[in-house]
Design a protein around this motif. Structure first.
Motif, PDB file in Angstrom:
ATOM      1  N   GLU A  66       0.831  -1.187   0.000  1.00 17.95           N
ATOM      2  CA  GLU A  66       0.000   0.000   0.000  1.00 17.95           C
ATOM      3  C   GLU A  66       0.876   1.250   0.000  1.00 17.95           C
ATOM      4  OE1 GLU A  66      -3.931   1.258   2.498  1.00 17.95           O
ATOM      5  OE2 GLU A  66      -2.299   0.342   3.632  1.00 17.95           O
ATOM      6  N   ASP A  67       0.527   2.217  -0.821  1.00 19.79           N
ATOM      7  CA  ASP A  67       1.200   3.518  -0.843  1.00 19.79           C
ATOM      8  C   ASP A  67       2.718   3.413  -1.008  1.00 19.79           C
ATOM      9  OD1 ASP A  67      -1.284   4.807  -0.460  1.00 19.79           O
ATOM     10  OD2 ASP A  67      -1.100   4.616   1.722  1.00 19.79           O
ATOM     11  N   GLY A  68       3.153   2.498  -1.880  1.00 20.08           N
ATOM     12  CA  GLY A  68       4.583   2.356  -2.123  1.00 20.08           C
ATOM     13  C   GLY A  68       5.353   1.687  -1.005  1.00 20.08           C
ATOM     14  N   ARG A  69       4.655   1.003  -0.119  1.00 26.56           N
ATOM     15  CA  ARG A  69       5.281   0.323   1.014  1.00 26.56           C
ATOM     16  C   ARG A  69       4.901  -1.151   0.985  1.00 26.56           C
ATOM     17  NH1 ARG A  69       9.017   3.619   3.018  1.00 26.56           N
ATOM     18  NH2 ARG A  69       9.056   2.340   4.897  1.00 26.56           N
ATOM     19  N   ILE A  70       5.754  -1.986   1.526  1.00 22.39           N
ATOM     20  CA  ILE A  70       5.476  -3.399   1.762  1.00 22.39           C
ATOM     21  C   ILE A  70       5.453  -3.569   3.266  1.00 22.39           C
ATOM     22  CG2 ILE A  70       6.275  -5.771   1.459  1.00 22.39           C
ATOM     23  CD1 ILE A  70       7.917  -4.691  -0.969  1.00 22.39           C
ATOM     24  N   ARG A  71       4.333  -4.028   3.780  1.00 24.06           N
ATOM     25  CA  ARG A  71       4.216  -4.220   5.221  1.00 24.06           C
ATOM     26  C   ARG A  71       4.089  -5.710   5.511  1.00 24.06           C
ATOM     27  NH1 ARG A  71       1.710   0.615   4.055  1.00 24.06           N
ATOM     28  NH2 ARG A  71       2.613   2.368   5.180  1.00 24.06           N
ATOM     29  N   LEU A  72       4.860  -6.176   6.496  1.00 23.98           N
ATOM     30  CA  LEU A  72       4.855  -7.581   6.888  1.00 23.98           C
ATOM     31  C   LEU A  72       4.390  -7.700   8.325  1.00 23.98           C
ATOM     32  CD1 LEU A  72       8.336  -8.663   5.475  1.00 23.98           C
ATOM     33  CD2 LEU A  72       6.113  -8.921   4.393  1.00 23.98           C
TER      34      LEU A  72
ATOM     35  N   ASP B  66      17.396 -20.466  10.714  1.00 24.78           N
ATOM     36  CA  ASP B  66      17.362 -19.660  11.927  1.00 24.78           C
ATOM     37  C   ASP B  66      16.397 -18.509  11.638  1.00 24.78           C
ATOM     38  OD1 ASP B  66      17.795 -18.041  14.125  1.00 24.78           O
ATOM     39  OD2 ASP B  66      19.975 -17.986  13.903  1.00 24.78           O
ATOM     40  N   LEU B  67      15.149 -18.693  12.058  1.00 25.50           N
ATOM     41  CA  LEU B  67      14.094 -17.702  11.828  1.00 25.50           C
ATOM     42  C   LEU B  67      13.846 -16.972  13.140  1.00 25.50           C
ATOM     43  CD1 LEU B  67      11.654 -20.027   9.853  1.00 25.50           C
ATOM     44  CD2 LEU B  67      13.417 -18.505   8.930  1.00 25.50           C
ATOM     45  N   ARG B  68      14.035 -15.659  13.119  1.00 24.44           N
ATOM     46  CA  ARG B  68      13.917 -14.876  14.348  1.00 24.44           C
ATOM     47  C   ARG B  68      12.696 -13.966  14.294  1.00 24.44           C
ATOM     48  NH1 ARG B  68      20.276 -13.486  15.559  1.00 24.44           N
ATOM     49  NH2 ARG B  68      20.978 -15.640  15.279  1.00 24.44           N
ATOM     50  N   GLU B  69      11.835 -14.098  15.297  1.00 28.69           N
ATOM     51  CA  GLU B  69      10.659 -13.242  15.379  1.00 28.69           C
ATOM     52  C   GLU B  69      11.098 -11.795  15.545  1.00 28.69           C
ATOM     53  OE1 GLU B  69       7.807 -14.425  18.294  1.00 28.69           O
ATOM     54  OE2 GLU B  69       7.870 -16.519  17.665  1.00 28.69           O
ATOM     55  N   ILE B  70      10.430 -10.921  14.833  1.00 25.21           N
ATOM     56  CA  ILE B  70      10.693  -9.486  14.940  1.00 25.21           C
ATOM     57  C   ILE B  70       9.362  -8.746  14.884  1.00 25.21           C
ATOM     58  CG2 ILE B  70      13.014  -9.564  13.965  1.00 25.21           C
ATOM     59  CD1 ILE B  70      11.870  -8.692  11.290  1.00 25.21           C
ATOM     60  N   ALA B  71       9.401  -7.478  15.191  1.00 24.33           N
ATOM     61  CA  ALA B  71       8.204  -6.647  15.088  1.00 24.33           C
ATOM     62  C   ALA B  71       7.797  -6.553  13.622  1.00 24.33           C
ATOM     63  CB  ALA B  71       8.496  -5.260  15.651  1.00 24.33           C
ATOM     64  N   ASN B  72       6.597  -6.088  13.391  1.00 25.56           N
ATOM     65  CA  ASN B  72       6.142  -5.905  12.014  1.00 25.56           C
ATOM     66  C   ASN B  72       7.162  -5.077  11.239  1.00 25.56           C
ATOM     67  OD1 ASN B  72       3.866  -7.311  12.724  1.00 25.56           O
ATOM     68  ND2 ASN B  72       2.570  -5.511  12.890  1.00 25.56           N
ATOM     69  N   VAL B  73       7.303  -5.385   9.965  1.00 25.31           N
ATOM     70  CA  VAL B  73       8.309  -4.755   9.116  1.00 25.31           C
ATOM     71  C   VAL B  73       7.616  -3.853   8.100  1.00 25.31           C
ATOM     72  CG1 VAL B  73      10.183  -5.198   7.479  1.00 25.31           C
ATOM     73  CG2 VAL B  73       9.825  -6.746   9.399  1.00 25.31           C
ATOM     74  N   ASP B  74       8.174  -2.696   7.850  1.00 21.70           N
ATOM     75  CA  ASP B  74       7.678  -1.740   6.866  1.00 21.70           C
ATOM     76  C   ASP B  74       8.835  -1.414   5.922  1.00 21.70           C
ATOM     77  OD1 ASP B  74       6.756   0.490   5.442  1.00 21.70           O
ATOM     78  OD2 ASP B  74       5.707   1.302   7.172  1.00 21.70           O
ATOM     79  N   ILE B  75       8.707  -1.817   4.659  1.00 24.94           N
ATOM     80  CA  ILE B  75       9.795  -1.724   3.685  1.00 24.94           C
ATOM     81  C   ILE B  75       9.366  -0.828   2.532  1.00 24.94           C
ATOM     82  CG2 ILE B  75      11.236  -3.079   2.103  1.00 24.94           C
ATOM     83  CD1 ILE B  75      10.330  -5.579   3.791  1.00 24.94           C
ATOM     84  N   PRO B  76      10.231   0.050   2.038  1.00 27.26           N
ATOM     85  CA  PRO B  76       9.884   0.777   0.812  1.00 27.26           C
ATOM     86  C   PRO B  76       9.838  -0.218  -0.347  1.00 27.26           C
ATOM     87  CG  PRO B  76      12.043   1.471   1.658  1.00 27.26           C
ATOM     88  CD  PRO B  76      11.528   0.423   2.570  1.00 27.26           C
ATOM     89  N   ALA B  77       8.804  -0.127  -1.170  1.00 29.85           N
ATOM     90  CA  ALA B  77       8.612  -1.082  -2.271  1.00 29.85           C
ATOM     91  C   ALA B  77       9.827  -1.143  -3.189  1.00 29.85           C
ATOM     92  CB  ALA B  77       7.358  -0.728  -3.064  1.00 29.85           C
ATOM     93  N   GLY B  78      10.536  -0.048  -3.367  1.00 29.47           N
ATOM     94  CA  GLY B  78      11.698  -0.024  -4.240  1.00 29.47           C
ATOM     95  C   GLY B  78      12.877  -0.831  -3.717  1.00 29.47           C
ATOM     96  N   ALA B  79      12.848  -1.238  -2.454  1.00 27.67           N
ATOM     97  CA  ALA B  79      13.939  -2.018  -1.875  1.00 27.67           C
ATOM     98  C   ALA B  79      13.780  -3.518  -2.134  1.00 27.67           C
ATOM     99  CB  ALA B  79      14.023  -1.766  -0.371  1.00 27.67           C
ATOM    100  N   GLU B  80      12.605  -3.925  -2.615  1.00 30.70           N
ATOM    101  CA  GLU B  80      12.349  -5.344  -2.852  1.00 30.70           C
ATOM    102  C   GLU B  80      13.163  -5.849  -4.037  1.00 30.70           C
ATOM    103  OE1 GLU B  80       8.547  -8.302  -3.629  1.00 30.70           O
ATOM    104  OE2 GLU B  80       8.318  -6.158  -3.960  1.00 30.70           O
ATOM    105  N   VAL B  81      13.877  -6.967  -3.835  1.00 33.23           N
ATOM    106  CA  VAL B  81      14.599  -7.628  -4.914  1.00 33.23           C
ATOM    107  C   VAL B  81      13.667  -8.653  -5.552  1.00 33.23           C
ATOM    108  CG1 VAL B  81      16.587  -9.060  -5.513  1.00 33.23           C
ATOM    109  CG2 VAL B  81      16.825  -7.228  -3.823  1.00 33.23           C
ATOM    110  N   PHE B  82      13.074  -9.526  -4.724  1.00 37.38           N
ATOM    111  CA  PHE B  82      12.036 -10.438  -5.191  1.00 37.38           C
ATOM    112  C   PHE B  82      11.263 -10.973  -4.006  1.00 37.38           C
ATOM    113  CE2 PHE B  82      15.776 -13.174  -4.796  1.00 37.38           C
ATOM    114  CZ  PHE B  82      15.292 -14.313  -4.168  1.00 37.38           C
TER     115      PHE B  82
END
Length: 93
Positions: free
Chosen positions: A33-39, A66-82
């Motif tokens: 949403e709005d150019g962001r990827i939220r997890l 090794d999967l580590r729980e973290i808080a919700n993630v907010d990423i700019p869409a342009g940072a996504e590789v795949f």
């Protein structure tokens, strides 16, 4: 059901493994949403052993991920590789 000559069924939920620039790998329930990827229900895929990336996606336990729980993630869409869609319980089991 699939056979040996067909690609596996694509997951239908919103969970995915997202590879981001600078080497970060996250998993979570994705909204865009709005150019962001939220997890939500996010995990940091810190490392894995034994098999390659595709094997880790297929079975994180077998890959000794090794999967580590973290808080919700907010990423700019342009940072996504795949992004790789995965089952709804991926990494949560």
């Amino acid at each position: 059901m699939t056979d040996a000559n067909c690609a596996p069924d694509r997951p239908t939920g919103t969970r995915a493994v997202v590879v981001v620039d600078r080497g970060w790998i996250f998993a979570g329930d994705v909204t865009r949403e709005d150019g962001r990827i939220r997890l939500a229900n996010a995990l940091h895929v810190f490392k894995w052993e034994s098999i390659g990336f595709a094997g880790m996606i297929a079975d994180p336990k077998a890959a000794k991920a090794d999967l580590r729980e973290i808080a919700n993630v907010d990423i700019p869409a342009g940072a996504e590789v795949f992004c790789v869609p995965v089952g709804d319980n991926w990494g949560l089991e």
